[in-house]
Motif scaffolding. Structure first.
Motif, mmCIF file in Angstrom:
data_model
loop_
_atom_site.group_PDB
_atom_site.id
_atom_site.type_symbol
_atom_site.label_atom_id
_atom_site.label_comp_id
_atom_site.label_asym_id
_atom_site.label_seq_id
_atom_site.Cartn_x
_atom_site.Cartn_y
_atom_site.Cartn_z
ATOM 1 N N MET A 1 11.756 9.895 109.761
ATOM 2 C CA MET A 1 10.990 8.700 110.019
ATOM 3 C C MET A 1 11.431 7.605 109.043
ATOM 4 N N THR A 2 11.591 6.439 109.537
ATOM 5 C CA THR A 2 11.981 5.317 108.692
ATOM 6 C C THR A 2 10.917 4.235 108.743
ATOM 7 N N SER A 3 10.956 3.375 107.756
ATOM 8 C CA SER A 3 10.052 2.236 107.757
ATOM 9 C C SER A 3 10.855 1.001 107.362
ATOM 10 N N PRO A 4 10.505 -0.137 107.909
ATOM 11 C CA PRO A 4 11.259 -1.351 107.607
ATOM 12 C C PRO A 4 11.093 -1.786 106.149
ATOM 13 N N VAL A 5 12.135 -2.388 105.639
ATOM 14 C CA VAL A 5 12.091 -2.932 104.284
ATOM 15 C C VAL A 5 11.253 -4.198 104.311
ATOM 16 N N ARG A 6 10.294 -4.278 103.385
ATOM 17 C CA ARG A 6 9.439 -5.463 103.336
ATOM 18 C C ARG A 6 9.408 -6.111 101.954
ATOM 19 N N ALA A 7 9.924 -5.423 100.963
ATOM 20 C CA ALA A 7 9.881 -5.952 99.599
ATOM 21 C C ALA A 7 10.773 -7.195 99.506
ATOM 22 N N PRO A 8 10.221 -8.315 99.066
ATOM 23 C CA PRO A 8 10.987 -9.563 99.017
ATOM 24 C C PRO A 8 12.302 -9.458 98.237
ATOM 25 N N ARG A 9 12.298 -8.772 97.112
ATOM 26 C CA ARG A 9 13.536 -8.666 96.316
ATOM 27 C C ARG A 9 14.597 -7.863 97.048
#
Length: 68
Positions: A1-9
């Motif tokens: 399972m993957t999750s999208p990258v959301r961290a601004p940096r």
């Protein structure tokens, strides 16, 4: 399972990488597959020291020049 990258940096770093690759002449269609491959290489390199045993080439009959 993957999750999208959301961290601004992290997103900034991906944007920078995309810009560098496009400026270097890579086709837009090649950028995401290249980033995925690079990520897999980095992740594999980071996880390899923790892998159980030395499975690389363990089933080969000829160990190659490094063996001797």
């Amino acid at each position: 399972m993957t999750s999208p990258v959301r961290a601004p940096r992290v997103l900034e770093q991906y944007e920078r990488a995309v810009t560098v690759l496009l400026d270097a002449g890579f086709a837009a269609a090649d950028v995401v597959p290249l980033l995925i491959a690079l990520g897999n290489l980095v992740l594999g390199t980071a996880l390899e020291p923790a892998a159980p045993g030395d499975d690389v080439g363990a089933d080969r009959a000829d160990p190659g020049p490094a063996a001797g």
